[in-house]
Design a protein around this motif. Structure first.
Motif, PDB file in Angstrom:
ATOM      1  N   PHE A 116      41.159  32.939  41.907  1.00  0.00           N
ATOM      2  CA  PHE A 116      39.982  33.556  42.504  1.00  0.00           C
ATOM      3  C   PHE A 116      40.339  34.997  42.795  1.00  0.00           C
ATOM      4  O   PHE A 116      41.355  35.276  43.438  1.00  0.00           O
ATOM      5  N   THR A 117      39.527  35.914  42.297  1.00  0.00           N
ATOM      6  CA  THR A 117      39.799  37.330  42.439  1.00  0.00           C
ATOM      7  C   THR A 117      38.586  38.054  43.001  1.00  0.00           C
ATOM      8  O   THR A 117      37.503  37.492  43.088  1.00  0.00           O
ATOM      9  N   VAL A 118      38.809  39.311  43.331  1.00  0.00           N
ATOM     10  CA  VAL A 118      37.730  40.198  43.749  1.00  0.00           C
ATOM     11  C   VAL A 118      37.655  41.329  42.731  1.00  0.00           C
ATOM     12  O   VAL A 118      38.683  41.883  42.332  1.00  0.00           O
ATOM     13  N   ARG A 119      36.470  41.630  42.316  1.00  0.00           N
ATOM     14  CA  ARG A 119      36.241  42.680  41.334  1.00  0.00           C
ATOM     15  C   ARG A 119      36.874  43.998  41.797  1.00  0.00           C
ATOM     16  O   ARG A 119      36.689  44.416  42.930  1.00  0.00           O
ATOM     17  N   GLY A 120      37.673  44.596  40.921  1.00  0.00           N
ATOM     18  CA  GLY A 120      38.272  45.891  41.205  1.00  0.00           C
ATOM     19  C   GLY A 120      39.576  45.835  41.990  1.00  0.00           C
ATOM     20  O   GLY A 120      40.130  46.867  42.335  1.00  0.00           O
ATOM     21  N   CYS A 121      40.108  44.657  42.248  1.00  0.00           N
ATOM     22  CA  CYS A 121      41.336  44.509  43.034  1.00  0.00           C
ATOM     23  C   CYS A 121      42.555  44.623  42.116  1.00  0.00           C
ATOM     24  O   CYS A 121      42.738  43.806  41.211  1.00  0.00           O
ATOM     25  N   CYS A 122      43.399  45.617  42.358  1.00  0.00           N
ATOM     26  CA  CYS A 122      44.564  45.829  41.498  1.00  0.00           C
ATOM     27  C   CYS A 122      45.610  44.723  41.663  1.00  0.00           C
ATOM     28  O   CYS A 122      46.299  44.372  40.708  1.00  0.00           O
ATOM     29  N   ILE A 123      45.721  44.156  42.841  1.00  0.00           N
ATOM     30  CA  ILE A 123      46.662  43.054  43.068  1.00  0.00           C
ATOM     31  C   ILE A 123      46.201  41.813  42.289  1.00  0.00           C
ATOM     32  O   ILE A 123      47.013  41.101  41.690  1.00  0.00           O
ATOM     33  N   CYS A 124      44.904  41.558  42.301  1.00  0.00           N
ATOM     34  CA  CYS A 124      44.351  40.444  41.521  1.00  0.00           C
ATOM     35  C   CYS A 124      44.641  40.650  40.039  1.00  0.00           C
ATOM     36  O   CYS A 124      45.032  39.710  39.330  1.00  0.00           O
ATOM     37  N   HIS A 125      44.482  41.873  39.581  1.00  0.00           N
ATOM     38  CA  HIS A 125      44.753  42.210  38.181  1.00  0.00           C
ATOM     39  C   HIS A 125      46.215  41.934  37.844  1.00  0.00           C
ATOM     40  O   HIS A 125      46.523  41.376  36.780  1.00  0.00           O
ATOM     41  N   ALA A 126      47.125  42.280  38.744  1.00  0.00           N
ATOM     42  CA  ALA A 126      48.551  42.066  38.507  1.00  0.00           C
ATOM     43  C   ALA A 126      48.874  40.578  38.356  1.00  0.00           C
ATOM     44  O   ALA A 126      49.652  40.192  37.477  1.00  0.00           O
ATOM     45  N   VAL A 127      48.290  39.738  39.192  1.00  0.00           N
ATOM     46  CA  VAL A 127      48.524  38.296  39.092  1.00  0.00           C
ATOM     47  C   VAL A 127      47.990  37.764  37.766  1.00  0.00           C
ATOM     48  O   VAL A 127      48.659  36.981  37.082  1.00  0.00           O
ATOM     49  N   LYS A 128      46.794  38.192  37.396  1.00  0.00           N
ATOM     50  CA  LYS A 128      46.230  37.739  36.125  1.00  0.00           C
ATOM     51  C   LYS A 128      47.118  38.164  34.962  1.00  0.00           C
ATOM     52  O   LYS A 128      47.390  37.364  34.059  1.00  0.00           O
ATOM     53  N   GLN A 129      47.604  39.392  34.970  1.00  0.00           N
ATOM     54  CA  GLN A 129      48.455  39.892  33.888  1.00  0.00           C
ATOM     55  C   GLN A 129      49.776  39.143  33.815  1.00  0.00           C
ATOM     56  O   GLN A 129      50.286  38.868  32.726  1.00  0.00           O
ATOM     57  N   LEU A 130      50.351  38.804  34.967  1.00  0.00           N
ATOM     58  CA  LEU A 130      51.580  38.018  34.978  1.00  0.00           C
ATOM     59  C   LEU A 130      51.340  36.665  34.311  1.00  0.00           C
ATOM     60  O   LEU A 130      52.110  36.241  33.445  1.00  0.00           O
ATOM     61  N   LEU A 131      50.277  35.996  34.697  1.00  0.00           N
ATOM     62  CA  LEU A 131      49.965  34.684  34.120  1.00  0.00           C
ATOM     63  C   LEU A 131      49.681  34.792  32.622  1.00  0.00           C
ATOM     64  O   LEU A 131      50.189  33.995  31.828  1.00  0.00           O
ATOM     65  N   PHE A 132      48.891  35.790  32.223  1.00  0.00           N
ATOM     66  CA  PHE A 132      48.619  35.998  30.795  1.00  0.00           C
ATOM     67  C   PHE A 132      49.921  36.255  30.043  1.00  0.00           C
ATOM     68  O   PHE A 132      50.122  35.745  28.948  1.00  0.00           O
ATOM     69  N   GLY A 133      50.812  37.062  30.638  1.00  0.00           N
ATOM     70  CA  GLY A 133      52.084  37.385  30.003  1.00  0.00           C
ATOM     71  C   GLY A 133      52.980  36.168  29.816  1.00  0.00           C
ATOM     72  O   GLY A 133      53.799  36.128  28.898  1.00  0.00           O
TER      73      GLY A 133
END
Length: 118
Positions: free
Chosen positions: A27-44
């Protein structure tokens, strides 16, 4: 992914369905850089999590409240995003995800949940 708006009971039910029906949910919030980092880690790592992006305003307040009702008993740090569930259980936010990753515990956890097959 959208989980819809409406009464808090319906939002709680939808959050529960998402958490129990997916190996990993973020669960993320639009525009949140920390949320983006978690998503990128999981995608990676090769994970394709279910991602629910909420608006950064009051329009998603029922959903937001349902998420935090779902995790209330699990932690005292349950009022920030991202909120990550693995295998139907609340893992935590950025700190928990990174701590598991650094310890080498994240990949086995993801494998046990069926999110990784290698």
């Amino acid at each position: 992914m959208s989980i819809g708006h409406g009464q808090s009971g319906a939002a709680s039910e939808r959050v529960s369905e998402l958490v129990s029906g997916n190996a990993v949910v973020v669960f993320t919030v639009r525009g949140c850089c920390i949320c983006h980092a978690v998503k990128q880690l999981l995608f990676g790592l090769g994970v394709g999590p279910a991602i629910v992006e909420l608006a950064n305003d009051t329009s998603d307040k029922d959903i937001n409240a349902a998420i935090f009702r779902t995790i209330r008993g699990g932690t005292d740090n349950c009022n920030r995003f991202p909120v990550v569930f693995v295998g139907g259980k609340f893992l935590g936010g950025i700190e928990a995800v990174l701590a598991h990753h650094i310890r080498g515990a994240l990949v086995p956890l993801l494998k046990d949940a069926g999110a990784l097959w290698l």
